[in-house]
Every structure is written in C-alpha cells, then in structure tokens.
Design a protein around this motif. Sequence first.
Motif, PDB file in Angstrom:
ATOM      1  N   TYR A  13       1.300  -8.772   0.432  1.00  0.00           N
ATOM      2  CA  TYR A  13       0.622  -7.966  -0.584  1.00  0.00           C
ATOM      3  C   TYR A  13      -0.810  -7.644  -0.140  1.00  0.00           C
ATOM      4  N   ASP A  14      -1.549  -8.665   0.270  1.00  0.00           N
ATOM      5  CA  ASP A  14      -2.932  -8.454   0.703  1.00  0.00           C
ATOM      6  C   ASP A  14      -3.007  -7.493   1.889  1.00  0.00           C
ATOM      7  N   LEU A  15      -2.096  -7.658   2.835  1.00  0.00           N
ATOM      8  CA  LEU A  15      -2.086  -6.783   4.010  1.00  0.00           C
ATOM      9  C   LEU A  15      -1.726  -5.347   3.642  1.00  0.00           C
ATOM     10  N   GLU A  16      -0.771  -5.168   2.736  1.00  0.00           N
ATOM     11  CA  GLU A  16      -0.401  -3.820   2.287  1.00  0.00           C
ATOM     12  C   GLU A  16      -1.578  -3.150   1.563  1.00  0.00           C
ATOM     13  N   MET A  17      -2.285  -3.910   0.732  1.00  0.00           N
ATOM     14  CA  MET A  17      -3.436  -3.351   0.019  1.00  0.00           C
ATOM     15  C   MET A  17      -4.510  -2.893   1.014  1.00  0.00           C
ATOM     16  N   ALA A  18      -4.778  -3.710   2.011  1.00  0.00           N
ATOM     17  CA  ALA A  18      -5.785  -3.352   3.016  1.00  0.00           C
ATOM     18  C   ALA A  18      -5.331  -2.141   3.825  1.00  0.00           C
ATOM     19  N   TYR A  19      -4.051  -2.101   4.166  1.00  0.00           N
ATOM     20  CA  TYR A  19      -3.504  -0.981   4.944  1.00  0.00           C
ATOM     21  C   TYR A  19      -3.628   0.318   4.146  1.00  0.00           C
ATOM     22  N   ARG A  20      -3.269   0.273   2.866  1.00  0.00           N
ATOM     23  CA  ARG A  20      -3.339   1.481   2.040  1.00  0.00           C
ATOM     24  C   ARG A  20      -4.789   1.952   1.870  1.00  0.00           C
ATOM     25  N   LYS A  21      -5.694   1.004   1.768  1.00  0.00           N
ATOM     26  CA  LYS A  21      -7.110   1.361   1.640  1.00  0.00           C
ATOM     27  C   LYS A  21      -7.586   2.101   2.896  1.00  0.00           C
ATOM     28  N   MET A  22      -7.085   1.679   4.061  1.00  0.00           N
ATOM     29  CA  MET A  22      -7.492   2.303   5.320  1.00  0.00           C
ATOM     30  C   MET A  22      -6.787   3.633   5.591  1.00  0.00           C
ATOM     31  N   PHE A  23      -5.489   3.691   5.286  1.00  0.00           N
ATOM     32  CA  PHE A  23      -4.675   4.836   5.701  1.00  0.00           C
ATOM     33  C   PHE A  23      -4.142   5.703   4.568  1.00  0.00           C
ATOM     34  N   GLY A  24      -4.322   5.278   3.315  1.00  0.00           N
ATOM     35  CA  GLY A  24      -3.913   6.091   2.184  1.00  0.00           C
ATOM     36  C   GLY A  24      -2.456   5.975   1.786  1.00  0.00           C
ATOM     37  N   HIS A  25      -1.726   5.058   2.407  1.00  0.00           N
ATOM     38  CA  HIS A  25      -0.317   4.838   2.067  1.00  0.00           C
ATOM     39  C   HIS A  25       0.100   3.444   2.517  1.00  0.00           C
ATOM     40  N   TYR A  26       1.259   2.996   2.029  1.00  0.00           N
ATOM     41  CA  TYR A  26       1.818   1.711   2.442  1.00  0.00           C
ATOM     42  C   TYR A  26       2.651   1.910   3.704  1.00  0.00           C
ATOM     43  N   THR A  27       3.041   0.796   4.338  1.00  0.00           N
ATOM     44  CA  THR A  27       3.865   0.873   5.545  1.00  0.00           C
ATOM     45  C   THR A  27       4.980  -0.157   5.487  1.00  0.00           C
ATOM     46  N   ASP A  28       6.077   0.130   6.180  1.00  0.00           N
ATOM     47  CA  ASP A  28       7.171  -0.838   6.308  1.00  0.00           C
ATOM     48  C   ASP A  28       7.135  -1.523   7.672  1.00  0.00           C
ATOM     49  N   ASN A  29       6.038  -1.372   8.382  1.00  0.00           N
ATOM     50  CA  ASN A  29       5.902  -1.885   9.741  1.00  0.00           C
ATOM     51  C   ASN A  29       5.061  -3.161   9.746  1.00  0.00           C
ATOM     52  N   PHE A  30       5.715  -4.301   9.926  1.00  0.00           N
ATOM     53  CA  PHE A  30       4.992  -5.572   9.956  1.00  0.00           C
ATOM     54  C   PHE A  30       3.982  -5.623  11.099  1.00  0.00           C
ATOM     55  N   TYR A  31       4.313  -4.972  12.212  1.00  0.00           N
ATOM     56  CA  TYR A  31       3.387  -4.935  13.345  1.00  0.00           C
ATOM     57  C   TYR A  31       2.083  -4.240  12.941  1.00  0.00           C
ATOM     58  N   ALA A  32       2.199  -3.125  12.237  1.00  0.00           N
ATOM     59  CA  ALA A  32       1.016  -2.397  11.779  1.00  0.00           C
ATOM     60  C   ALA A  32       0.207  -3.221  10.774  1.00  0.00           C
ATOM     61  N   LEU A  33       0.901  -4.041  10.001  1.00  0.00           N
ATOM     62  CA  LEU A  33       0.218  -4.902   9.025  1.00  0.00           C
ATOM     63  C   LEU A  33      -0.381  -6.149   9.670  1.00  0.00           C
TER      64      LEU A  33
END
Length: 94
Positions: A13-33
């Motif tokens: 959850y924390d990683l998805e929130m940070a990712y969305r803040k940076m890129f404007g969307h969520y991701t299904d890629n654990f590597y990217a998270l």
Amino acid sequence: QKEEATKSLSKVYDLEMAYRKMFGHYTDNFYALVFIQDTLVTEGGKANYKVSLPEVTDSTFTATAVSVVDFDRDGKFNTWTVNETGVITEIVED
C-alpha cells in the motif's frame, strides 16, 4: 500469521501510494515498486504468504496475500486484501 500478511500488504500500500504520487497512476509491477517477495516456506524460506497485485488500474488497485500453508488443514488458505483506500481485510479465514 495475521501480522505477516498485514505487514506485507501495508508495505505494498505504501509503495503504491508513493508510486502514484510520482507517476500519477498505480502499477502492477513489483519491480517498479521495489517490493521483493520474501522467499516462501514452500521454497525453503520463511514467508507463509504470497503477495500479488491481481487488479490494477490507473486509479485503483487490489493487492492480496494468500497463505501457501493450510494452517488448520481445512482446505482453505488464509487470504487478505488491501486496496487504494488502505483498508486491510481478511477475506478467507483459516
């Protein structure tokens, strides 16, 4: 067991929130998270839960933690989820 599942899902959850803040969307890629699944007990490790991201859109996600061990041998595998609201829910008891 609950602590392991909820800890992993809180991290996703924390990683998805940070990712969305940076890129404007969520991701299904654990590597990217930068999320690394701990080695499962079925593979010689210590983790009892396999974490996955089965549902991801630009604005929503669902992550699951499913036990790889049937703790009480009833044929059910303990399953927890979290989504973009941050609420962690047990959906299959074991």
